[in-house]
Design an enzyme around this catalytic site. Structure first.
Site, PDB file in Angstrom:
ATOM      1  N   ARG A  74       5.325   4.726   2.589  1.00  0.00           N
ATOM      2  CA  ARG A  74       4.361   4.124   3.495  1.00  0.00           C
ATOM      3  C   ARG A  74       4.740   4.274   4.969  1.00  0.00           C
ATOM      4  NH1 ARG A  74       1.315  -0.517   1.727  1.00  0.00           N
ATOM      5  NH2 ARG A  74       2.934  -0.797   0.145  1.00  0.00           N
ATOM      6  N   CYS A  96     -21.271  -0.932  -7.033  1.00  0.00           N
ATOM      7  CA  CYS A  96     -21.966  -2.100  -7.594  1.00  0.00           C
ATOM      8  C   CYS A  96     -21.013  -3.163  -8.103  1.00  0.00           C
ATOM      9  CB  CYS A  96     -22.883  -1.643  -8.719  1.00  0.00           C
ATOM     10  SG  CYS A  96     -23.958  -0.341  -8.148  1.00  0.00           S
TER      11      CYS A  96
HETATM   12  N1  LLP Z   1      10.590   4.617  -4.412  1.00  0.00           N
HETATM   13  C1  LLP Z   1      10.127   4.015  -5.523  1.00  0.00           C
HETATM   14  C2  LLP Z   1      10.927   4.058  -6.738  1.00  0.00           C
HETATM   15  C3  LLP Z   1       8.884   3.345  -5.494  1.00  0.00           C
HETATM   16  O1  LLP Z   1       8.430   2.756  -6.587  1.00  0.00           O
HETATM   17  C4  LLP Z   1       8.130   3.318  -4.290  1.00  0.00           C
HETATM   18  C5  LLP Z   1       6.818   2.678  -4.232  1.00  0.00           C
HETATM   19  C6  LLP Z   1       8.659   3.970  -3.164  1.00  0.00           C
HETATM   20  C7  LLP Z   1       9.901   4.606  -3.257  1.00  0.00           C
HETATM   21  C8  LLP Z   1       7.930   4.035  -1.850  1.00  0.00           C
HETATM   22  O2  LLP Z   1       7.744   2.761  -1.313  1.00  0.00           O
HETATM   23  P1  LLP Z   1       7.141   2.637   0.170  1.00  0.00           P
HETATM   24  O3  LLP Z   1       8.188   3.139   1.137  1.00  0.00           O
HETATM   25  O4  LLP Z   1       5.913   3.430   0.235  1.00  0.00           O
HETATM   26  O5  LLP Z   1       6.887   1.178   0.327  1.00  0.00           O
HETATM   27  N2  LLP Z   1      -0.040   0.978  -4.007  1.00  0.00           N
HETATM   28  C9  LLP Z   1       0.703  -0.036  -3.308  1.00  0.00           C
HETATM   29  C10 LLP Z   1       2.146   0.358  -3.082  1.00  0.00           C
HETATM   30  C11 LLP Z   1       2.875   0.710  -4.357  1.00  0.00           C
HETATM   31  C12 LLP Z   1       4.321   1.085  -4.128  1.00  0.00           C
HETATM   32  C13 LLP Z   1       4.939   1.617  -5.361  1.00  0.00           C
HETATM   33  N3  LLP Z   1       6.278   2.086  -5.227  1.00  0.00           N
HETATM   34  C14 LLP Z   1      -0.011  -0.339  -1.999  1.00  0.00           C
HETATM   35  O6  LLP Z   1      -1.065   0.236  -1.729  1.00  0.00           O
HETATM   36  O7  LLP Z   1       0.436  -1.189  -1.241  1.00  0.00           O
END
Ligand code: LLP
Length: 421
Positions: free
Chosen positions: A278, A346
């Site tokens: 992110r 919808c």
């Molecule tokens: N590494 C692992 C093992 C993970 O499960 C994740 C995210 C990341 C790295 C990356 O995390 P980040 O730096 O992006 O926070 N769909 C959700 C977020 C799901 C995150 C899942 N795992 C949302 O839209 O907020």
């Protein structure tokens, strides 16, 4: 900081007016900024230097191959969680020795794919997975480098659906059982222990949970070494949060995060890997949509957009906030109106925002959702037979469509009619 600014009264992605992209590709669409992706990736590498490190972009947050190639060309590694993501990383030209494979449910098929194509390490999440990997590696006559993902039982203080480091979550092995699991790993053929992996959640807006987790990892490193294991890499996961509003949010900066890493695990002589998604991609992307109708309802007004929950599911799935701004810059002190901002799907759940103040907008106007680069396009679906929307990559004053909008013909062709019909 991002590269989406108003210039001459129009919101731009770098030097390209969003109106120009809209005219060429139609709405809705996602647009990403190369300069922002680059900047965010570099913030991490700078924050970790001079520690030996690899920043592995979490592909799950934004997986378009052109984006991966942009980051891969800068030297980024990739964190993948499926065979499909592995193939995307390879398609982007990222060598196997810069790809880490995470996830609780890797299939034997996926293990085979990565072992034959080349892999830096598997982040193994359970004993059964470890045994399966040993079996597959042995059958291929190769050695699989592994880190075991430990669950440090730390509260990440984030949305419950994206917290992963508490003992009740499905991820990793309990830290208390680590010695036992590493002993088994050392005994199993076809595996080579290289490190430890941890990831406690996503959209963390405080450093303290990271600190708790990393201190536990530092202790565990010393313990495992004293038990005879070679620990040369620490994969510290992703999860650093981003500001979703322009106002008061100020999550910790990558520099603070880097300093924390150095303070907690910097003296162990390990190569550090991190898996940010992110923070690299989130504020590097916008979703641009058009207003279809302005509808006056009972006591409230609705802005009905041509984008919907199938294009950006985060508001309906997590109650997530995305700033929504007009593409044409409103005059200073322009009057505003309160809208419920919705899509055409919808379901009442197809609501992006309630009671949101926006400068007056009319049918046909363009609006942009900020912070939509991460977990936007990748979580989209074709619900209501709405085609997946195009993705556009901007670089300076030029842009390219990096995924085209499919035609209805293409969509309908994917369904096949069985012989008895
Ligand atoms: N590494 C692992 C093992 C993970 O499960 C994740 C995210 C990341 C790295 C990356 O995390 P980040 O730096 O992006 O926070 N769909 C959700 C977020 C799901 C995150 C899942 N795992 C949302 O839209 O907020």
């Amino acid at each position: 900081m991002d590269h989406f600014l108003y210039k001459n009264g129009t919101l731009h992605a770098e030097d390209v007016a969003l109106t120009e992209i809209a005219a060429q590709v139609g709405t809705p669409f996602y647009v990403y900024s190369t300069a922002t992706l680059t900047r965010h990736y570099r913030l991490f590498t700078e924050a970790l230097s001079p520690l030996p490190h690899l920043v592995c972009f979490a592909i799950k947050s934004l997986s378009n191959v052109a984006v991966l190639k942009t980051l891969g060309n800068l030297g980024a590694g990739m964190d993948v969680v499926s065979g499909g993501e592995y193939l995307r990383a390879k398609a982007a030209g990222v060598p196997g020795d810069r790809i880490v494979f995470s996830g609780v449910g890797k299939t034997r098929e996926e293990m085979r794919l990565a072992l034959t194509g080349g892999i830096r390490q598997f982040n193994v999440e359970s004993e059964p997975e470890m045994r399966a990997l040993s079996e597959i590696a042995t059958s291929l006559g190769v050695t699989a480098p592994i880190a075991v993902r430990v669950n440090p039982d730390v509260d990440a203080k984030t949305h419950e659906k994206i917290a992963t480091g508490k003992k009740e979550n499905k991820f990793g092995i309990p830290i208390a059982r680590a010695s036992q699991v590493y002993a088994e790993a050392a005994r199993l053929p076809g595996l080579q222990v290289v490190g430890i992996d941890v990831h406690i959640g996503s959209q963390l807006t405080e450093l303290e949970p990271f600190e708790q987790a990393y201190l536990k990892i530092a202790d565990l490193t010393r313990r495992l070494r004293s038990e005879g294991h070679t620990i040369t890499r620490l994969d510290l996961g992703g999860g650093l949060g981003i500001p979703y509003t322009r106002s008061n949010e100020a999550p910790p900066l990558p520099t603070d995060y880097g300093a924390l890493i150095k303070r907690t695990v910097g003296d162990l002589g390990c190569e550090v890997e991190i898996e940010p998604g992110r923070l690299i991609s989130g504020n590097a992307g916008l979703l641009v949509a058009s207003v279809i109708y302005v509808k006056n309802g009972e006591g409230r007004d609705f802005l009905i957009l041509d984008a919907a929950m199938n294009d950006l599911v985060r508001p309906s799935m997590y109650g997530a906030h995305h700033d929504i701004v007009p593409v044409m810059e409103p005059p200073v002190a322009a009057p505003t109106q309160e809208f419920d901002i919705v899509g055409p799907v919808c379901e009442t759940g197809d609501t992006f925002a309630k009671g949101r103040d926006l400068p007056l907008v009319a049918e046909g106007d363009l609006v942009a959702f900020r912070s939509a680069g991460a977990y936007g396009a990748v979580m989209a679906s074709e619900y209501n037979t709405r085609p997946l929307i195009p993705e556009v990559l901007v670089n300076g004053d030029h842009f390219a469509v990096i995924r085209a909008r499919p035609s209805f013909d293409e969509i309908l062709k994917r369904d096949t009619i069985p012989s008895w019909l």
